[in-house]
Design a protein around this motif. Structure first.
Motif, PDB file in Angstrom:
ATOM      1  N   GLU A 236       0.873  -1.121   0.127  1.00  0.00           N
ATOM      2  CA  GLU A 236       0.039  -0.092  -0.122  1.00  0.00           C
ATOM      3  C   GLU A 236       0.677   1.289   0.063  1.00  0.00           C
ATOM      4  O   GLU A 236       0.686   2.314   0.865  1.00  0.00           O
ATOM      5  N   ASN A 237       1.743   1.485  -1.011  1.00  0.00           N
ATOM      6  CA  ASN A 237       2.783   2.498  -1.119  1.00  0.00           C
ATOM      7  C   ASN A 237       3.724   2.598   0.131  1.00  0.00           C
ATOM      8  O   ASN A 237       4.451   3.685   0.246  1.00  0.00           O
ATOM      9  N   ILE A 238       3.580   1.801   1.186  1.00  0.00           N
ATOM     10  CA  ILE A 238       4.687   1.687   1.859  1.00  0.00           C
ATOM     11  C   ILE A 238       5.905   0.856   1.720  1.00  0.00           C
ATOM     12  O   ILE A 238       5.712  -0.373   1.537  1.00  0.00           O
ATOM     13  N   GLY A 288       8.394   2.326  11.765  1.00  0.00           N
ATOM     14  CA  GLY A 288       7.879   2.209  13.191  1.00  0.00           C
ATOM     15  C   GLY A 288       7.149   0.540  12.929  1.00  0.00           C
ATOM     16  O   GLY A 288       6.989   0.213  14.089  1.00  0.00           O
ATOM     17  N   VAL A 289       6.828   0.276  11.777  1.00  0.00           N
ATOM     18  CA  VAL A 289       6.262  -1.092  11.702  1.00  0.00           C
ATOM     19  C   VAL A 289       7.393  -2.112  12.067  1.00  0.00           C
ATOM     20  O   VAL A 289       7.242  -3.164  12.750  1.00  0.00           O
ATOM     21  N   HIS A 305       3.739   8.367  14.918  1.00  0.00           N
ATOM     22  CA  HIS A 305       3.230   9.885  15.055  1.00  0.00           C
ATOM     23  C   HIS A 305       3.751  10.706  14.182  1.00  0.00           C
ATOM     24  O   HIS A 305       3.060  11.667  13.459  1.00  0.00           O
ATOM     25  N   ARG A 306       5.064  10.610  14.169  1.00  0.00           N
ATOM     26  CA  ARG A 306       5.838  11.582  12.851  1.00  0.00           C
ATOM     27  C   ARG A 306       5.304  11.374  11.604  1.00  0.00           C
ATOM     28  O   ARG A 306       4.812  12.274  10.812  1.00  0.00           O
ATOM     29  N   ALA A 307       4.996  10.274  10.985  1.00  0.00           N
ATOM     30  CA  ALA A 307       4.243   9.992   9.895  1.00  0.00           C
ATOM     31  C   ALA A 307       3.226  10.610   9.820  1.00  0.00           C
ATOM     32  O   ALA A 307       2.719  11.063   8.543  1.00  0.00           O
ATOM     33  N   ILE A 324      -2.095   5.448  10.171  1.00  0.00           N
ATOM     34  CA  ILE A 324      -2.720   5.009  11.537  1.00  0.00           C
ATOM     35  C   ILE A 324      -2.711   3.707  11.700  1.00  0.00           C
ATOM     36  O   ILE A 324      -2.443   3.055  12.783  1.00  0.00           O
ATOM     37  N   GLN A 325      -3.198   2.945  10.681  1.00  0.00           N
ATOM     38  CA  GLN A 325      -3.244   1.358  10.570  1.00  0.00           C
ATOM     39  C   GLN A 325      -1.764   1.006  10.991  1.00  0.00           C
ATOM     40  O   GLN A 325      -1.677   0.001  11.560  1.00  0.00           O
TER      41      GLN A 325
END
Length: 325
Positions: A236-238, A288-289, A305-307, A324-325
């Motif tokens: 998803e673009n990440i 973060g993930v 939070h920064r993202a 958020i997800q």
């Protein structure tokens, strides 16, 4: 292949410096490379701006120029108000151009105006009823709304036009997994696709990963890893590097030391990306993930939070919700 498209379009404009359409396509390709994160740098953005300057020079007041500018403002800058202004100018001389309501639909979708987005896509389909891209984007919108019945119905229209498209077949079966939690259609579709065309594997790896993780099948996960294109994959673009996926598979087979080593490697690679592109929200989200997978809870929360600060839902309903997800 956007990078290959840029290479060929660069050759085209080198041979014909007055090739207006090629400059427009070149700007669009550069913008998408920047937008999806293959190269989210100022240098890539400047290459797009150079193509835009050529578009303006060749046809400064044409409807096509206004449309190219609208697309540029959308993809490169997420400047939706300015993009809408350029679309309004383009519509004056291109009243039946399907790309105008389609881009308006993209903007509405990013702004969380889901029903308005679907209305614009329906208008685009009235202008070009067999356009696969419009049908696919309509499917994606229904999918984002968890309206799976409409998603499947729209994908069936796509398959009627392109019955041999393996990626569409796999996508439709993947929707069944999301909708009914039934992996059997996706399992059968992927096995059939790979039997018919083993070279299709790199194009369906993300859905294939979803399948093997839902089935908790380490051996099948190793097959997916072997098929993954070099450099990892975008969820998803990440962006997630190869080592992230290797870590997931190691954890699936119960090898925790190997999983942690791969996750640490993924984190280092993502850190290098963020050092060069500090405001690249998708890469921050990926770090973060990875930190969450490593158990670094405070770091994961801070990076998340920064993202979200960089791409809030109020600015981008699609990517913001993914952060958020």
């Amino acid at each position: 292949d956007l990078l290959e498209a840029v290479r060929l379009l660069d050759q085209a404009v080198a041979r014909d410096p007055a090739f207006f359409d090629a400059y427009g396509e070149l700007a669009g390709a550069q913008d998408r490379i920047y937008f999806v994160g293959f190269d989210h740098t100022d240098a890539r953005l400047q290459l797009s701006e150079a193509a835009i300057q050529s578009v303006r020079r060749l046809r400064p007041a044409s409807g096509e120029t206004h449309l190219v500018l609208a697309q540029h403002l959308y993809w490169a800058y997420q400047n939706y108000d300015r993009a809408r202004e350029e679309l309004a100018a383009a519509r004056l001389t291109l009243p039946n151009e399907a790309r105008i309501p389609l881009l308006a639909a993209y903007i509405d979708r990013r702004q969380g105006r889901w029903e308005e987005s679907l209305d614009q896509m329906k208008q685009a389909l009235e202008f070009d009823p067999h356009n696969l891209s419009i049908l696919q984007q309509t499917s994606l919108t229904y999918q984002a709304l968890r309206r799976y019945k409409e998603t499947v119905a729209t994908l069936d229209k796509v398959m009627a036009i392109a019955p041999k498209d393996i990626a569409i077949k796999v996508w439709r079966a993947w929707v069944e997994l999301q909708w009914r939690a039934d992996p059997s259609p996706l399992h059968a579709t992927i096995e059939t696709a790979l039997t018919q065309n083993p070279k299709a594997a790199p194009y369906i790896v993300l859905q294939w990963f979803d399948l093997v993780f839902s089935e908790r099948n380490p051996a099948a996960a190793e097959r997916v890893l072997a098929s993954m294109p070099a450099g990892g994959g975008y969820d998803e673009n990440i962006p997630f590097p190869d080592s992230w996926w290797r870590g997931l598979v190691a954890r699936l087979r119960g090898d925790e030391p190997a999983a942690r080593a791969e996750f640490a490697s993924a984190r280092r690679e993502l850190e290098r990306i963020v050092r060069g592109q500090p405001d690249y929200a998708a890469a921050l989200c990926a770090i973060g993930v990875v930190d969450a997978a490593l158990g670094n809870k405070e770091d994961a929360i801070r990076e998340g939070h920064r993202a979200i600060e960089l791409i809030p839902v109020s600015k981008n309903a699609i990517d913001g919700s993914r952060m958020i997800q």
